[in-house]
Write an enzyme that holds these catalytic residues in place. Sequence first.
Site, mmCIF file in Angstrom:
data_model
loop_
_atom_site.group_PDB
_atom_site.id
_atom_site.type_symbol
_atom_site.label_atom_id
_atom_site.label_comp_id
_atom_site.label_asym_id
_atom_site.label_seq_id
_atom_site.Cartn_x
_atom_site.Cartn_y
_atom_site.Cartn_z
ATOM 1 C CG HIS A 233 -2.097 -0.999 0.961
ATOM 2 N ND1 HIS A 233 -2.996 -1.325 1.945
ATOM 3 C CD2 HIS A 233 -2.496 -1.753 -0.238
ATOM 4 C CE1 HIS A 233 -3.819 -2.239 1.618
ATOM 5 N NE2 HIS A 233 -3.446 -2.270 0.269
ATOM 6 C CG HIS A 354 -2.765 -5.325 -7.810
ATOM 7 N ND1 HIS A 354 -2.644 -3.911 -7.469
ATOM 8 C CD2 HIS A 354 -3.871 -5.903 -7.040
ATOM 9 C CE1 HIS A 354 -3.283 -4.006 -6.352
ATOM 10 N NE2 HIS A 354 -4.139 -5.014 -5.919
#
Length: 379
Positions: A233, A354
């Site tokens: 993150h 992703h």
Amino acid sequence: MGEIDDLLAFAAASRTPAGFGWLDAAGRLEADRPPALWITCRMTHVYAVAMRLDPQAPWGDLLDHGVTALLDGPLHDTEHGGWYAAVGEEAKEAYAHAFVVLAGASATTAGHPRGRELLAEAIAVLRDRFWDGAAGMCVDSWNRDFSVCDPYRGLNANMHAVEALLAAEDAGVEASWASSASLRIAARVADDLGPAHDWRLPEHFDEAWRPLPYFNRDHPADPFRPYGVTVGHLFEWARLLAHRDVASAEPRFAAASRALYDRARGSEGADGVPGFPYTTDFEGAPIVRERMHWVIAEAMAAATALGEDADRERFAAFAAAHHRDPIGGSWWHELDTDLRPGGVLWPGKPDVYHALQALWLPQLWPCASFAGVRRPRRS
């Protein structure tokens, strides 16, 4: 086919009548897992981006399937509004609703005839149900009829809200509100949370937005709410603040993006194993040491956004050597500390979002979002 097409082809097997489902390591649907909103939205988004970049690509039917499932399928609550977290569940989550906005924005810029309809409804739900104007952040979850709000607040949902709102701004739907909301969330990270915690961002908060540093300490490997600092993150926020800087050219976002990137990069091999651990404590010591495919993908994408070409090459080489599965397809989602395929946190291969974004970004940068229409594609 190239790797991008291989990933899109692999994910096509996740199609179900209700949306898109969870694939196992061999690329087969897991029948005991009901279609989840976040997976359905991510797949709709990636097929939309694929079609926008190449209108002749063979993915239009999957884009249409995703949009139709989100508007007309069982994930959509026509009585109380919004979308269920998964088929058969009643919770309404900001995390997943951010992905509905993202799917709608990408479908809109890809020219899907119902993309704007999806985006307009999704952003209305995010604004009217999840947005806390006083805090300048999104609340995390509600019950079905939006009568009970969970007191937990999470940074993960707000991170993906920034991503989605940047895409909505690019798509031109509620662009003014989307820009204002994403700026407020981004500013909390860049001006407050990042500096206050030496760029090791806390993930969990109470309803007054006070950090809960020991949240899930007894269950540190939670796939969505892990204890400690989530390294991937930090990379993802670094990339998103770089996108936000493209959209608004504010130096504070560029500076915060660099600080987050440097903090995340500093955890590479911190436990003596190549790659990045899933989580660390607030002093940087690794906690959950499994290597996740999405973390290295976000490291690749952040390196692209910050012009760290040597880093990107190194991260891409790690992904190619350890995460990519040339026999079974897609990427191994989890590696153990011996860099062998595992499945403690993320069994199977349910997500290509992703990896695809990491592979697409060098073609698109600089851009404000993957739905971006304000920046031309590089030749």
